[in-house]
Design an enzyme around this catalytic site. Structure first.
Site, PDB file in Angstrom:
ATOM      1  N   GLN A  93       0.811  -1.214   0.000  1.00 19.09           N
ATOM      2  CA  GLN A  93       0.000   0.000   0.000  1.00 19.09           C
ATOM      3  C   GLN A  93       0.844   1.264   0.000  1.00 19.09           C
ATOM      4  OE1 GLN A  93      -1.478   0.674   4.427  1.00 19.09           O
ATOM      5  NE2 GLN A  93      -1.636  -1.515   3.882  1.00 19.09           N
ATOM      6  N   HIS A  95       0.057   5.850   0.629  1.00 18.05           N
ATOM      7  CA  HIS A  95      -0.908   6.837   1.101  1.00 18.05           C
ATOM      8  C   HIS A  95      -0.707   8.155   0.357  1.00 18.05           C
ATOM      9  CE1 HIS A  95      -1.695   3.922   4.163  1.00 18.05           C
ATOM     10  NE2 HIS A  95      -0.458   3.999   4.613  1.00 18.05           N
ATOM     11  N   GLU A 130       2.962   8.090   8.152  1.00 24.73           N
ATOM     12  CA  GLU A 130       3.054   7.237   9.332  1.00 24.73           C
ATOM     13  C   GLU A 130       4.505   6.917   9.666  1.00 24.73           C
ATOM     14  OE1 GLU A 130       0.453   4.241   7.643  1.00 24.73           O
ATOM     15  OE2 GLU A 130       2.114   2.825   7.486  1.00 24.73           O
ATOM     16  N   HIS A 259       4.773   0.292   0.537  1.00 22.89           N
ATOM     17  CA  HIS A 259       5.302  -0.467   1.667  1.00 22.89           C
ATOM     18  C   HIS A 259       4.342  -1.564   2.096  1.00 22.89           C
ATOM     19  CE1 HIS A 259       2.676   2.564   3.522  1.00 22.89           C
ATOM     20  NE2 HIS A 259       2.494   1.687   4.515  1.00 22.89           N
ATOM     21  N   ARG A 278      -4.075   0.524  -2.397  1.00 23.03           N
ATOM     22  CA  ARG A 278      -3.453  -0.796  -2.317  1.00 23.03           C
ATOM     23  C   ARG A 278      -2.859  -1.205  -3.659  1.00 23.03           C
ATOM     24  NH1 ARG A 278      -7.953  -0.946   0.997  1.00 23.03           N
ATOM     25  NH2 ARG A 278      -7.455  -1.439   3.188  1.00 23.03           N
TER      26      ARG A 278
END
EC number: 5.3.1.8
Length: 401
Positions: A93, A95, A130, A259, A278
C-alpha cells in the site's frame, strides 16, 4: 490526565498472543488481534471512563487539543497511535499527500461513491503519513530500492520469462524505469502472471539453496508467493527495500511510499486518516491508475532512525509530518530519575515495559504495561517516574510542530 480504554482490531494478519499478553489477558486470544488503537478515530475511539475520547474532544476541542491544534485540524485529534502486531504480511500500500487526498475526496464525493464503499479510495480529505518503531525485531518492505541493485537481483533470478523485464530496468535504471516496470507488472493479465510467477519462485528457491547475496529478499518472495498465489504484488516486492528493524529503530513513511509490514510488533503513529491505495497482496480493492498517481518512484535505501536524544531518558523520532510526533522514554532497572513532560497540545502515553507513575498537579496515575493515558492541552505538565527494579519504557504521541 486520565487512563484510556482502547479498542483492539481483529484483522486476519494479526497475532493471537502479542496484544493479549501486553494487556494481561489469556493467551492465546480466540482470534487474531492486529492493532491496539489509541486516539479519537471515529471508527473505534478510545474511552475515558464511559465517554469516548471522540465525544470528549468534540465537546471541548480547544480545552482538549489547544487552540492552535484545534484551529489547524478542524477540532480533530490529528494523530492515531497504535500497537501493531503483525503475524502475516499486510497489503502492499501507499498513502496520498494532503493535496492528493483533498482532490481525490472531492472527486469521489462528486461521483456519489459512499464513504464506506469497498471501491472508495478516499473516505476522508486528509493525508496519512506514518512512522513505525519496533518493539521486537520488525520486518518490512518500504520504498523503492536503488534500481542498479535491483537489476543485480533480477539478473540473479533471471528466467526465460523474466529476462525482458530485467532488460527494461537495466536500460533505464532510474525513477522512470521503475515506474515503467512496476506499471507493466501490476497490469499483467492473469495468464501471464500464472506463467511468470512459478518461474520466479523456482529461481528464488535455487538462490536460497545457494546462499546467494539476496537470500532474505528471495525468502520474502517465497513466503508472499505461497500466501498470495497469482498476485502481481509478489512481483512488485522485488523492487522494494527489505528492512529489518531492531527494537527502538523506526522508519518514516511519507506520502507515496509503497510499503508493507511483514512480521513483528511495533508502535505505529499516523495521521488520523483512512486513505489507502493498495497495490496487491490482498483480496481488497486495488485501483491501479490511482495508485500510480500517488506513488513516489524515487529510489534510495530506507532511512532507519534510532531516535534523537532530546532530554535525559527521552528520544524523539523527527519527521516532517505536521500531524504527529513520537518520543520514547526509557529507564534501566537502576535508573529512577523523573521526566517532566509539558505540552501546549494533546498527548497520549503508553507503557510498553515495566511500570511508571504519572503525576499532574496532585493527580496520580499508576501506569502498568499495556496501559495508556490521555493528557489534554489544558492539563498541567506531567511528571513521569519509573517503578524501580525493572526496565521501563513508554512511548509518547503528540501533535507535530
Amino acid at each position: 490526565m486520565e487512563l484510556l480504554r482502547n479498542a483492539v482490531r481483529p484483522y486476519a494478519w494479526g497475532s493471537r498472543t502479542t496484544i493479549a499478553e501486553l494487556l494481561g489477558r489469556p493467551v492465546p486470544a480466540p482470534h487474531p488481534e492486529a492493532e491496539l488503537w489509541m486516539g479519537a478515530h471515529p471508527g473505534d475511539p478510545s474511552h475515558l471512563g464511559d465517554r469516548s475520547l471522540l465525544a470528549v474532544v468534540d465537546a471541548d476541542p480547544v480545552g482538549q487539543l489547544g487552540a492552535d491544534c484545534a484551529d489547524r485540524w478542524g477540532n480533530r485529534l490529528p494523530f492515531l497511535m497504535k500497537i501493531l502486531a503483525a503475524e502475516e504480511a499486510l497489503s502492499l500500500q501507499a498513502h496520498p499527500s494532503a493535496a492528493q487526498a483533498r482532490e481525490g475526496y472531492a472527486r469521489e464525493e462528486s461521483l456519489g461513491i459512499p464513504r464506506d464503499a469497498k471501491n472508495r479510495n478516499y473516505p476522508d480529505p486528509t493525508a496519512k503519513p506514518e512512522l513505525v518503531c519496533a518493539l521486537t525485531e520488525f520486518h518490512a518492505l518500504a520504498g523503492f530500492r536503488d534500481p542498479h541493485r535491483t537489476v543485480r537481483l533480477l539478473r540473479e533470478l533471471e528466467t526465460p520469462g523474466m529476462a525482458v523485464y530485467t532488460d527494461l530496468l537495466a536500460g533505464q535504471p532510474d525513477a522512470d524505469g521503475l515506474r515503467a516496470l512496476f506499471t507493466t507488472w501490476i497490469t499483467l493479465p492473469q495468464p501471464a502472471l500464472d506463467t511468470l510467477l512459478p518461474e520466479l519462485l523456482d529461481a528464488c528457491v535455487l538462490h536460497v539453496k545457494d546462499h546467494g547475496e539476496f537470500d532474505l529478499e528471495c525468502r520474502t518472495v517465497l513466503e508472499l508467493g505461497e500466501a498470495h498465489d497469482g498476485d502481481a504484488g509478489v512481483l512488485a516486492v522485488l523492487l522494494l527495500n527489505r528492512v529489518v528493524l531492531a527494537p527502538g529503530e523506526a522508519i518514516y513513511l511519507p506520502a507515496g511510499n509503497l510499503h508493507t509490514y511483514l512480521h513483528g510488533t511495533a508502535v505505529e503513529i499516523l495521521a488520523n486518516s483512512d486513505n489507502i491505495l493498495r497495490g496487491g497482496l490482498t483480496p481488497k480493492h486495488v485501483d491501479v491508475p490511482e495508485l500510480l498517481r500517488v506513488l513516489d518512484f524515487t529510489s534510495a535505501d530506507m532511512p532507519v532512525q534510532r531516535g534523537t536524544a532530546v532530554a535525559p531518558r527521552m528520544w524523539r523520532y523527527p519527521t516532517d509530518a505536521p500531524e504527529f510526533e513520537l518520543s520514547r522514554l526509557e529507564w534501566a532497572p537502576d535508573e529512577t530519575d523523573e521526566v517532566l513532560l509539558s505540552s501546549t497540545g494533546p498527548q497520549i502515553m503508553i507503557c510498553t515495559a515495566g511500570a511508571a507513575t504519572c503525576e499532574s498537579e496532585g493527580r496520580k496515575v499508576e501506569l502498568g504495561r499495556g496501559e495508556s493515558v490521555w493528557s489534554a492541552a489544558h492539563d498541567p505538565a506531567v511528571r513521569v517516574t519509573p517503578v524501580p527494579g525493572v526496565r521501563t519504557q513508554l512511548f509518547r504521541a503528540t501533535a507535530g510542530g
